[in-house]
Structures are given as C-alpha cells and as structure tokens.
Scaffold this motif. Structure first.
Motif, mmCIF file in Angstrom:
data_model
loop_
_atom_site.group_PDB
_atom_site.id
_atom_site.type_symbol
_atom_site.label_atom_id
_atom_site.label_comp_id
_atom_site.label_asym_id
_atom_site.label_seq_id
_atom_site.Cartn_x
_atom_site.Cartn_y
_atom_site.Cartn_z
ATOM 1 N N PRO A 39 0.700 -1.230 0.094
ATOM 2 C CA PRO A 39 0.084 0.010 -0.022
ATOM 3 C C PRO A 39 1.032 1.353 0.065
ATOM 4 O O PRO A 39 0.474 2.189 -0.307
ATOM 5 C CB PRO A 39 -0.959 -0.011 1.223
ATOM 6 C CG PRO A 39 -0.094 -0.900 2.165
ATOM 7 C CD PRO A 39 0.540 -2.040 1.188
ATOM 8 N N LYS A 40 2.148 1.201 0.581
ATOM 9 C CA LYS A 40 3.000 2.346 0.488
ATOM 10 C C LYS A 40 3.897 2.460 -0.791
ATOM 11 O O LYS A 40 4.716 3.553 -0.834
ATOM 12 C CB LYS A 40 3.617 2.566 1.841
ATOM 13 C CG LYS A 40 2.831 2.565 3.022
ATOM 14 C CD LYS A 40 3.533 2.856 4.191
ATOM 15 C CE LYS A 40 2.669 2.946 5.535
ATOM 16 N NZ LYS A 40 3.372 3.047 6.644
ATOM 17 N N ALA A 41 4.005 1.677 -1.720
ATOM 18 C CA ALA A 41 4.780 1.611 -2.705
ATOM 19 C C ALA A 41 4.601 2.661 -3.866
ATOM 20 O O ALA A 41 3.031 3.276 -3.824
ATOM 21 C CB ALA A 41 4.620 0.395 -3.546
ATOM 22 N N GLN A 42 5.468 3.428 -4.512
ATOM 23 C CA GLN A 42 5.048 4.126 -5.277
ATOM 24 C C GLN A 42 5.541 3.944 -6.667
ATOM 25 O O GLN A 42 6.340 2.979 -6.826
ATOM 26 C CB GLN A 42 5.720 5.630 -5.035
ATOM 27 C CG GLN A 42 5.246 6.095 -3.867
ATOM 28 C CD GLN A 42 6.038 7.553 -3.206
ATOM 29 O OE1 GLN A 42 6.017 8.388 -4.172
ATOM 30 N NE2 GLN A 42 6.741 7.407 -2.031
ATOM 31 N N ALA A 43 5.193 4.468 -7.904
ATOM 32 C CA ALA A 43 5.459 4.177 -9.146
ATOM 33 C C ALA A 43 5.475 5.296 -10.235
ATOM 34 O O ALA A 43 4.654 6.275 -9.867
ATOM 35 C CB ALA A 43 4.350 3.136 -9.966
ATOM 36 N N ARG A 44 6.235 5.144 -11.271
ATOM 37 C CA ARG A 44 6.246 6.206 -12.183
ATOM 38 C C ARG A 44 6.103 5.548 -13.560
ATOM 39 O O ARG A 44 6.658 4.574 -13.818
ATOM 40 C CB ARG A 44 7.407 6.991 -12.301
ATOM 41 C CG ARG A 44 7.688 8.152 -11.178
ATOM 42 C CD ARG A 44 9.236 8.625 -11.031
ATOM 43 N NE ARG A 44 9.278 9.325 -9.881
ATOM 44 C CZ ARG A 44 10.254 9.692 -9.339
ATOM 45 N NH1 ARG A 44 11.457 9.453 -9.648
ATOM 46 N NH2 ARG A 44 10.450 10.729 -8.343
ATOM 47 N N TYR A 45 5.286 6.143 -14.581
ATOM 48 C CA TYR A 45 4.938 5.701 -15.891
ATOM 49 C C TYR A 45 5.172 6.678 -16.923
ATOM 50 O O TYR A 45 5.253 7.791 -16.674
ATOM 51 C CB TYR A 45 3.532 5.171 -16.186
ATOM 52 C CG TYR A 45 2.904 4.354 -14.930
ATOM 53 C CD1 TYR A 45 2.868 2.845 -15.781
ATOM 54 C CD2 TYR A 45 2.633 4.501 -13.607
ATOM 55 C CE1 TYR A 45 2.311 1.835 -14.392
ATOM 56 C CE2 TYR A 45 2.110 3.784 -12.921
ATOM 57 C CZ TYR A 45 1.847 2.288 -13.230
ATOM 58 O OH TYR A 45 1.517 1.311 -12.335
ATOM 59 N N GLN A 46 5.773 6.337 -18.189
ATOM 60 C CA GLN A 46 6.174 6.876 -19.198
ATOM 61 C C GLN A 46 5.512 6.636 -20.562
ATOM 62 O O GLN A 46 5.503 5.258 -20.685
ATOM 63 C CB GLN A 46 7.594 7.311 -19.364
ATOM 64 C CG GLN A 46 8.154 8.071 -20.216
ATOM 65 C CD GLN A 46 9.637 8.314 -20.213
ATOM 66 O OE1 GLN A 46 10.079 8.121 -19.121
ATOM 67 N NE2 GLN A 46 10.071 7.978 -21.455
ATOM 68 N N PHE A 47 4.906 7.340 -21.167
ATOM 69 C CA PHE A 47 4.311 7.111 -22.581
ATOM 70 C C PHE A 47 5.601 6.965 -23.620
ATOM 71 O O PHE A 47 6.519 7.498 -23.792
ATOM 72 C CB PHE A 47 3.624 8.752 -23.090
ATOM 73 C CG PHE A 47 3.173 8.375 -24.617
ATOM 74 C CD1 PHE A 47 2.245 7.394 -24.927
ATOM 75 C CD2 PHE A 47 3.755 9.267 -25.348
ATOM 76 C CE1 PHE A 47 1.716 7.359 -26.166
ATOM 77 C CE2 PHE A 47 3.201 9.147 -26.650
ATOM 78 C CZ PHE A 47 2.254 8.487 -27.261
#
Length: 390
Positions: free
Chosen positions: A26-34
């Motif tokens: 529940p405390k994990a973070q993420a980044r996404y890119q096109f």
C-alpha cells in the motif's frame, strides 16, 4: 471529443492488480512514461485536448450497479476492495502532459495502488483523440460489424475460444462497442469474454485478465531480478488462492521464467500467457517444461495474446492441437480494423519505489529482440544478472 463514461472502461487486470497492490504494497510508489513506438506526429494543441479528457476523468466513480456486477462476477475480490473502489477518484494531478512540436510527453507518478489505473484509459484516449483530429474517415458502422462477423466465421471453424483484448489501442469507444456487440450476438461459443470490464457488464459476458508485466517489474525493484517471477507468482497466489491462474511469462524472457516456475507453481497455476516472441517456439518450451515437471500439458492452457490475426491463430492451433490447451486474446485486429493505420504506442512503468526503498528503474526483457523497454544501463545489468545473451 473523446471522453470516458465509466470507471470500468479499463482492462480487468488493472483492477485485479490494484486490489493485490493495495493489499500487499500500500505504500509503494510508481512512475509511468508514454512511449511513441510508431513515431506518430501529434498536431499542435493535442496536449490540451488530452489534458481536458484526463481532467474529466476525475468525475468518474463506481456506480452501485457496477459494484454489484463486480461482487457477483468476481467473488475472489474482497468486499473491502469494492468499497475502496467505490470511493476511488482519478486525480489528474498525478498525470503530466506536455508537447514539443509533434512530440507528446505523458508521465504518471504517485502511489502505485492509485496510479495503476491510468495506463489503459489514457492510451485509449490518445488513440481516439488522434483519429478525431486527423480528420481521416473510418469505414461505416455496418462494415465494422461485417468485418468482425467475417473473422468470427473463420475462427469458428478452428473450434477455439477467443476474448477481446483491444481496449488500449482501439480506434474509439464507438468502434469497441460495435465490436463487442457483434461478438456477443454472434451465434457460436467461440467468444468467451472481454478484458474490458465496462463492456463485460454492458453485454453480460465474462471480464478476463490476471496480471501485467508491471506486477513482476515492481517485484524486481523490491526483491531483485532473480526473485521477481517466483515472488510475483507466490504473492499472486497468496491474494487469489488459485483463482485468476494464468501466469504471464515474458517479463524477463520465457527461458528465465521457466527456471523459476517450479513444480508447485506449475501445478497451482492453470496455465501461462504468451505475449512476445515466436508463439510456436513458446508452445514447444511450455510443453517441454510441463513434461519435465511431471504435469500433463493437456491439463494446462496457453493464452496467446501477441498481435494476433487469423493466420497467426491458425498456425498456433495446428501446432498445439492435442498437445496442450489454448485460447486467444485478440486486440487491435478486432477494435482497430477500420481502414486506417493502427497506432503503435505504449505507456509503461519506468520506476518503482517500494516502501522504505529507493526509486529504482524498472525494465522489461521481451522474448522479441529489439522490444526490451526501459533504461539501457538497467537492461544491461538485468541481462548480466540473469545471464541473458542476445
């Protein structure tokens, strides 16, 4: 202009992964890119159109009828998650859209359990908006349905089952709707469901999906490449206890996957999904793996989902028949066969930050050469650790 009308207009595996991520990380973070693989040129002002459509998504919410559908069709999902999803709202602040001349940039960042839902609807909006502003005309609605009918008549003769996997790169919502309606009304048992939860509800069919590459990519960031597949599947089984039992095999190549897909997991999971590389070679590897583990391949299923059309499906059936179970997920060949060039775009997780961990670049090592995605330095490290040679 393009807009979404339901929070369930998304792929089913996004919700199943959101449930698992919210429960375990529940405390994990993420980044996404096109990633614009097709080198499409976006017209001036496209970023504003996309921002407007994304801002409108903040108003989407799970209705009582939608919640009832999920509770009835998906008894393996906890009611606590359905309550959470009912209160969930898209936050456009998590998405950054920019444009430099014809180049479009889209990045997403935030808690993983929240940002995980953005990918598919943003991709579908990009596609639909692109076709709208291009001014090119697609084939008429009647012909869209005729094309689908023609394909289904051919698929029927193969005695197979197929599902729609075409949300992310569909031409438009309208075309997708026409396709699912035609598939549902087609007089055979070939069509078994769709990855799109909204259309599964609308047309009273089965929502289909398990997990995506990002599930294993996050596990690599948290536990390392050598443990990503094993712990990814162990955690999946901890959450779903035998349901949703199709394992995705190619996040770090199928050869590496089968080294970690031990006898316990081979027996526990109903089968595997093929998403890159030569499908017949994959089937050969899968059959050999099950035999090595003392498992009858005919008791297991391969879900094929990599850029399929009739010719590819027919070739796969010829090889697999009598050797192993098989089913097919058809994507843009259903939802974007309208007389226009199809878009080649993806929106991938690029970094992950486990709880109490650091931001870590995440990558995918496809079975198809040239389709590895992510930071080049990190790809080289992963290949060294996993002893992969191109």
């Amino acid at each position: 202009m393009a807009t979404l009308t339901s929070i369930l207009d998304n792929d089913f595996y996004k919700f199943t992964m959101q449930f698992a991520a919210s429960k375990l990380f529940p405390k994990a973070q993420a980044r996404y890119q096109f990633i614009n693989r097709g080198k499409h040129i976006f017209p001036d002002g496209f970023d504003k159109l996309l921002k407007d459509a994304i801002n409108e998504m903040a108003g989407l919410k799970l209705t009582k009828a939608e919640k009832d559908f999920l509770r009835t069709r998906c008894p393996y999902i906890d009611p606590t998650y359905l309550d959470f999803l009912q209160g969930y709202r898209y936050d456009p602040e998590e998405v950054h859209v920019a444009q430099t001349e014809g180049e479009l940039s889209v990045t997403i960042a935030g808690y993983w359990y929240r940002t995980i839902l953005w990918e598919v609807p943003i991709m579908s909006l990009i596609c639909e908006l692109y076709y709208e502003v291009s001014g090119e005309s697609r084939i008429p609605n009647e012909e869209v349905c005729q094309v689908v009918e023609g394909k289904m008549e051919k698929y029927d003769k193969l005695n197979i089952t197929i599902a729609d996997f075409g949300t992310r790169r569909r031409h438009s919502y309208e075309v997708h709707d026409l396709v699912i309606r035609t598939l549902k009304n087609h007089p055979s048992k070939t069509f078994i469901g769709t990855s799109n939860v909204h259309f599964a509800m609308k047309y009273e069919t089965t929502p289909i999906g398990t997990h995506a590459h990002e599930w294993f990519m996050f596990h690599a960031a948290k536990y390392g490449y050598k443990m990503a597949n094993l712990l990814g599947l162990e955690h999946w089984s901890d959450v779903y206890r035998g349901d949703l039992g199709i394992a995705l095999s190619d996040t770090y190549t199928t050869e590496v996957f089968f080294k970690q897909f031990d006898k316990k997991l081979s027996k526990l999971f109903d089968g595997v999904r093929h998403d890159s590389g030569d499908p017949v070679n994959f089937a050969e590897m899968t059959i050999a793996h099950y035999k090595k583990q003392g498992v009858d391949p005919r008791s297991k299923t391969i879900i094929f989902s990599d850029g399929l059309d009739y010719d590819k499906v027919e070739n796969i059936v010829r090889f697999c028949e009598g050797k192993i179970g098989y089913s097919f997920g058809i994507g843009t060949d259903f939802t974007n066969d309208v007389g226009l060039s199809r878009m080649n775009i993806v929106l991938k997780m690029v970094e992950a930050k486990p709880e109490d961990g650091d931001w870590t670049a995440v990558i995918k090592l496809s079975d198809e050469r040239g389709k590895h995605t992510g930071n080049a330095h990190e790809i080289a490290i992963a290949k060294q650790i996993l002893k992969i040679e191109d």
